[in-house]
Scaffold this motif. Sequence first.
Motif, mmCIF file in Angstrom:
data_model
loop_
_atom_site.group_PDB
_atom_site.id
_atom_site.type_symbol
_atom_site.label_atom_id
_atom_site.label_comp_id
_atom_site.label_asym_id
_atom_site.label_seq_id
_atom_site.Cartn_x
_atom_site.Cartn_y
_atom_site.Cartn_z
ATOM 1 N N ALA A 198 -7.494 -0.839 -2.341
ATOM 2 C CA ALA A 198 -6.600 -1.857 -2.917
ATOM 3 C C ALA A 198 -5.164 -1.336 -3.020
ATOM 4 N N SER A 199 -4.940 -0.091 -2.626
ATOM 5 C CA SER A 199 -3.609 0.539 -2.684
ATOM 6 C C SER A 199 -3.014 0.705 -1.305
ATOM 7 N N LEU A 200 -3.679 0.171 -0.303
ATOM 8 C CA LEU A 200 -3.387 0.586 1.064
ATOM 9 C C LEU A 200 -2.380 -0.290 1.803
ATOM 10 N N ILE A 201 -2.597 -1.591 1.772
ATOM 11 C CA ILE A 201 -1.873 -2.411 2.747
ATOM 12 C C ILE A 201 -0.397 -2.555 2.375
ATOM 13 N N LEU A 202 -0.104 -3.082 1.208
ATOM 14 C CA LEU A 202 1.302 -3.353 0.872
ATOM 15 C C LEU A 202 2.153 -2.087 1.016
ATOM 16 N N ASN A 203 1.746 -1.010 0.375
ATOM 17 C CA ASN A 203 2.612 0.167 0.361
ATOM 18 C C ASN A 203 2.602 0.946 1.675
ATOM 19 N N TYR A 204 1.420 1.189 2.232
ATOM 20 C CA TYR A 204 1.359 2.039 3.430
ATOM 21 C C TYR A 204 1.872 1.312 4.673
ATOM 22 N N HIS A 205 1.520 0.032 4.783
ATOM 23 C CA HIS A 205 2.041 -0.716 5.934
ATOM 24 C C HIS A 205 3.564 -0.853 5.815
ATOM 25 N N THR A 206 4.045 -1.063 4.591
ATOM 26 C CA THR A 206 5.495 -1.166 4.390
ATOM 27 C C THR A 206 6.199 0.130 4.770
#
Length: 331
Positions: free
Chosen positions: A122-130
């Motif tokens: 749940a910590s992966l997409i927004l921050n890491y993709h950004t």
Amino acid sequence: MRAVQVSELSGPEAVQVVDLPEPRAEHMLTPGEGVLVQVAAAGVSFPEVLQTRGLYQLKPDLPFVPGAEVAGTVIEAPAGSGLQLGQRVAAFTVLGGMAERAVAPAYLTFALPDELDFAEGASLILNYHTVYFALKLRGRLKGGERVLVHGAAGGVGTAALQVAKALGAQTIAVVSSDEKELIARQAGADEVLRADGPWREQALQLSGGGVDVVLDPVGGERFTDSLRSLRESGRAVVVGFTAGSIPEVKVNRLLLRNIEVVGAGWGAYVMGHPGRNRKIGEAIATMIAQGFVKPIVGARFPLDRAVEALKTIDERRALGKVVLDVAQAGR
Ligand SMILES: NC(=O)c1ccc[n+]([C@@H]2O[C@H](COP(=O)([O-])OP(=O)(O)OC[C@H]3O[C@@H](n4cnc5c(N)ncnc54)[C@H](OP(=O)(O)O)[C@@H]3O)[C@@H](O)[C@H]2O)c1
């Protein structure tokens, strides 16, 4: 189902947990076929705090269920999506994630690697993709270069430190406390400087005359010093404004040393572009497999304590990512 709801725009305190009808794929805000996810964990981020005050660029009609991203298991998936019932996934829902069930577009739903539990998912997409988009595609960060990361103990910041390492860069973190220094070091920072100290002079010294890239999710008054800490041909990548004010640039600074200010708006780049999402998702999956990416989950709260989760971010206390455990904690 139980869900967090924003019914007035007076900040995190007014958020409530209520019973709502089940979500359906046609309620998605973005185009594309929907995947129904049994939510195990929901990510909480700075934009959701802004949404509770109506201060974010996305302004849904009231009442709404916040929550941009989740991890959980697939309950329903469109044919041809490649997703199986019961499969562990991380999904970007845009809204609606802080609930027992949520829908996400199939193109924003990714298999969750075994290396990560649901809270990490749940910590992966927004921050890491950004940050992949910001550092590699917008900032053109290369192996051997140096990057300075502001807000380095936060969600975006810790992700940026890990992704920068995966890209072969040296990292300088800027944080505001001893506790945050520990988190930045845990995320792999080579050097850690204090936001209230002479970080610009220290960064110039540590980098031998200037860093190649500054990643800035903070904005505010320090922006001019960020430009002054770039080397010739350096790039300052604008990601957000947690300090509360949007900096202005005197553009003569750009030509004096041939530096660039570039914006990185991940949502605008990927929404409706499955191919772009897939490429970034593959790059992050490789970084997970190589051991570079492992989200740092600082605080976890049950769904009915969503107010505390949002206040942790609002009061500048977040360390790494803040997560809501929606179902029983586990993998
Ligand atoms: N452009 C995009 O596509 C994109 C995508 C995702 C997020 N964002 C933006 O990125 C920013 C960071 O999000 P996040 O989830 O990483 O937030 P976060 O976890 O709360 O981290 C933000 C950091 O900002 C620093 N900060 C400095 N002044 C602050 C203040 N007055 N109040 C609060 N924090 C302050 C804090 O670090 P210190 O205390 O160490 O200074 C904090 O750790 C947000 O503006 C968000 O909207 C942009």
